[in-house]
Scaffold this active site. Structure first.
Site, PDB file in Angstrom:
ATOM      1  N   ASP A   9       0.865  -1.167   0.000  1.00  0.00           N
ATOM      2  CA  ASP A   9       0.000   0.000   0.000  1.00  0.00           C
ATOM      3  C   ASP A   9       0.914   1.233   0.000  1.00  0.00           C
ATOM      4  O   ASP A   9       2.130   1.111   0.210  1.00  0.00           O
ATOM      5  CB  ASP A   9      -0.892  -0.037   1.237  1.00  0.00           C
ATOM      6  CG  ASP A   9      -1.793   1.174   1.331  1.00  0.00           C
ATOM      7  OD1 ASP A   9      -2.383   1.563   0.316  1.00  0.00           O
ATOM      8  OD2 ASP A   9      -1.885   1.761   2.429  1.00  0.00           O
ATOM      9  N   ASP A  11      -0.296   4.989   1.147  1.00  0.00           N
ATOM     10  CA  ASP A  11      -0.601   5.979   2.174  1.00  0.00           C
ATOM     11  C   ASP A  11      -0.566   5.387   3.577  1.00  0.00           C
ATOM     12  O   ASP A  11      -1.220   4.380   3.858  1.00  0.00           O
ATOM     13  CB  ASP A  11      -1.979   6.591   1.918  1.00  0.00           C
ATOM     14  CG  ASP A  11      -1.999   7.390   0.629  1.00  0.00           C
ATOM     15  OD1 ASP A  11      -1.273   8.390   0.548  1.00  0.00           O
ATOM     16  OD2 ASP A  11      -2.721   6.999  -0.308  1.00  0.00           O
TER      17      ASP A  11
END
Length: 232
Positions: A9, A11
């Site tokens: 991922d 963020d």
């Protein structure tokens, strides 16, 4: 079966952007007398910008259209995101994986425009990722917690894994953990919010839960040992 591929991922996991999102969205909500709560943040994490905006508008009954949200949020993001810093341990982990020829990908709720803003000051590091899948990719029909984006990342590796169980996903959000599990991948949860904000049942389903990436032990997953380092 050992891990052969890693998917990250963006963020709150690679980049310290979750605090920026919180500041920007609270700035947007203040004129309406609304607060951006942790519960709302948990629901929005991993969603596309549009889906997150629609959720915010609906839940807080905001007097704005989807397009107005996109315009207002984008103005705030353009100013704030280029200052995003790497999370602790990221540089060392990514360089270790690249040096050991472990294929690494990014699967992010950001669209390509926001991805470029966030990574602008870290381009050399992010060149090590291939593929990079954003939510505006035409092949990604459903965003997290659906598994589509992780399955697409696995398919786009130059040499795809033999089994989805050979992929290790690194996530900071509930939606991302659910997506990884639905894709039948192993998942490392590195919470970007206090652990109490997460579903205890979902936390139990994660393969490993770490307080920071510097504590990741690759040998747990059949990967080469990581050289010791005094720097994080």
């Amino acid at each position: 079966m050992s891990i052969t591929h890693c998917i990250f991922d963006l963020d709150g996991l690679l980049l310290d952007t979750e605090s920026i999102y919180t500041e920007c969205l609270q700035k947007m909500l203040t004129p309406y007398g609304k607060n951006f709560t942790t519960d709302m943040k948990v629901k929005m994490m991993g969603k596309s910008t549009l889906e997150a905006g629609q959720l915010l508008i609906r839940e807080l009954e905001l007097p704005m259209t989807d397009d107005e949200f996109l315009v207002k949020s984008n103005e705030l993001y353009i100013e704030a995101f280029p200052d995003a810093q790497l999370m602790q341990g990221v540089q060392r982990l990514i360089e270790y994986l690249a040096k050991n020829n472990i294929p690494i990908a990014i699967a992010t709720g950001s669209d390509e425009h926001l991805f470029e803003l966030k990574t602008r000051n870290h381009r050399e590091l992010f060149k090590l990722f291939d593929p990079i899948i954003c939510t505006n990719a035409t092949e990604v029909r459903k965003t997290k917690p659906e598994p589509d984006i992780f399955l697409e990342a696995a398919r786009k590796f130059k040499q795809p894994p033999l089994s989805m169980s050979q992929c290790l996903v690194f996530e900071d959000a509930e939606n991302g953990v659910q997506a990884a599990l639905a894709a039948e991948m192993k998942v490392v949860l590195v919470p970007s919010l206090p652990l109490a904000a997460y579903s205890s049942n979902l936390v139990k389903q994660a393969t490993v839960v770490l307080d920071k990436l510097t504590n990741f032990d690759p040998e747990m997953f059949g990967l080469p040992p990581m050289p010791p380092s005094s720097a994080s």
